[in-house]
Design a protein around this motif. Sequence first.
Motif, PDB file in Angstrom:
ATOM      1  N   ALA A   1      34.730  43.143  33.230  1.00  0.00           N
ATOM      2  CA  ALA A   1      36.188  43.014  33.328  1.00  0.00           C
ATOM      3  C   ALA A   1      36.568  43.130  34.797  1.00  0.00           C
ATOM      4  O   ALA A   1      36.050  44.000  35.516  1.00  0.00           O
ATOM      5  CB  ALA A   1      36.897  44.093  32.509  1.00  0.00           C
ATOM      6  N   GLU A   2      37.449  42.252  35.252  1.00  0.00           N
ATOM      7  CA  GLU A   2      37.949  42.294  36.622  1.00  0.00           C
ATOM      8  C   GLU A   2      39.469  42.377  36.587  1.00  0.00           C
ATOM      9  O   GLU A   2      40.115  41.805  35.704  1.00  0.00           O
ATOM     10  CB  GLU A   2      37.520  41.052  37.408  1.00  0.00           C
ATOM     11  CG  GLU A   2      36.018  40.949  37.608  1.00  0.00           C
ATOM     12  CD  GLU A   2      35.635  39.754  38.455  1.00  0.00           C
ATOM     13  OE1 GLU A   2      36.540  38.958  38.809  1.00  0.00           O
ATOM     14  OE2 GLU A   2      34.439  39.604  38.751  1.00  0.00           O
ATOM     15  N   ALA A   3      40.033  43.110  37.539  1.00  0.00           N
ATOM     16  CA  ALA A   3      41.490  43.256  37.621  1.00  0.00           C
ATOM     17  C   ALA A   3      41.927  43.090  39.062  1.00  0.00           C
ATOM     18  O   ALA A   3      41.183  43.424  39.999  1.00  0.00           O
ATOM     19  CB  ALA A   3      41.927  44.623  37.092  1.00  0.00           C
ATOM     20  N   ARG A   4      43.150  42.581  39.240  1.00  0.00           N
ATOM     21  CA  ARG A   4      43.692  42.366  40.581  1.00  0.00           C
ATOM     22  C   ARG A   4      45.200  42.587  40.557  1.00  0.00           C
ATOM     23  O   ARG A   4      45.892  42.165  39.627  1.00  0.00           O
ATOM     24  CB  ARG A   4      43.385  40.945  41.060  1.00  0.00           C
ATOM     25  CG  ARG A   4      43.987  40.597  42.422  1.00  0.00           C
ATOM     26  CD  ARG A   4      43.424  39.297  42.930  1.00  0.00           C
ATOM     27  NE  ARG A   4      44.047  38.868  44.159  1.00  0.00           N
ATOM     28  CZ  ARG A   4      43.554  37.938  44.963  1.00  0.00           C
ATOM     29  NH1 ARG A   4      42.405  37.359  44.674  1.00  0.00           N
ATOM     30  NH2 ARG A   4      44.176  37.590  46.078  1.00  0.00           N
ATOM     31  N   TYR A   5      45.677  43.274  41.601  1.00  0.00           N
ATOM     32  CA  TYR A   5      47.116  43.494  41.735  1.00  0.00           C
ATOM     33  C   TYR A   5      47.536  43.067  43.136  1.00  0.00           C
ATOM     34  O   TYR A   5      47.002  43.570  44.138  1.00  0.00           O
ATOM     35  CB  TYR A   5      47.476  44.954  41.513  1.00  0.00           C
ATOM     36  CG  TYR A   5      48.969  45.213  41.608  1.00  0.00           C
ATOM     37  CD1 TYR A   5      49.815  44.886  40.552  1.00  0.00           C
ATOM     38  CD2 TYR A   5      49.535  45.762  42.756  1.00  0.00           C
ATOM     39  CE1 TYR A   5      51.185  45.102  40.630  1.00  0.00           C
ATOM     40  CE2 TYR A   5      50.896  45.984  42.858  1.00  0.00           C
ATOM     41  CZ  TYR A   5      51.709  45.652  41.787  1.00  0.00           C
ATOM     42  OH  TYR A   5      53.070  45.864  41.874  1.00  0.00           O
TER      43      TYR A   5
END
Length: 269
Positions: free
Chosen positions: A225-229
Amino acid sequence: YAVGEQGIVIMQVVPEIGIGITDGFGLQLKVPYVSASGNLGDNSGIGDVIFTASYAFVKERDYNLTAIAGLRLPTGETSPQPLEQTSFGPDFKPLPMPYQPGLGTLDLLLGVQYRYKRWTTALAYQHVLDQGNENLFYHEAWDGDADALTYFESAYLERANDAVARVQYALPIGKFSIQPGLLAIYHLGLDSRLELDGTPDPWEMEPFVRRDVEGSDGLTLNLTAEARYDLSDSWSLEASFGSAVITREARPDGLTRAMVINLGVRFAF
């Protein structure tokens, strides 16, 4: 932050830069610093430098196609020993490969990535051009230590090639996005290592012979899982997680990870 076999804690700091030469062509460089700590000791140092070039054949809003080629350079140490031990001697106890910063191989890296709207797929291939691993770990050197016996032997390990496939699906939520996915790594052949022959010669020495490591080929499958803000047009925060659900029977290369967590800051200029 990663947890390897036998509970080894592996920390990496990875400065990375990517420079666009043209609208479609770019260069990327990663220089990791690796620290490993476990029940046999501690070790740290510069890891293997990765240099790649990428070219976007298609670069549209809803879809793109990018090819990547590069090298993994054997800049990391491959003969680790506990930090308090500084030389060879009767008490020399080499550490297994999970403790070493580098793999010791010069690798050719090839890949292609295709994105269509929210779906991203990628294929990659890692080909060993030169074997240079100098790891010395074998069980007899630790004189029956119960902890050491739980690690795979890896004396002068020679690694096989890898094929990689990845699929991700993006879920954007305003400035935040998350991409769950699957990452499959197939080890295309058997690794080999030096092992004690077990047949004493006339001088009562046990010579080493190279043997294949049975069970070292096959599939590793990871949930990711990858997340970016996005903080602004230039700054963003990134995070990723990975955990293996299928592993190979034998993993002497030290790359086994029960869990990996990456945290990063990206600046676009």
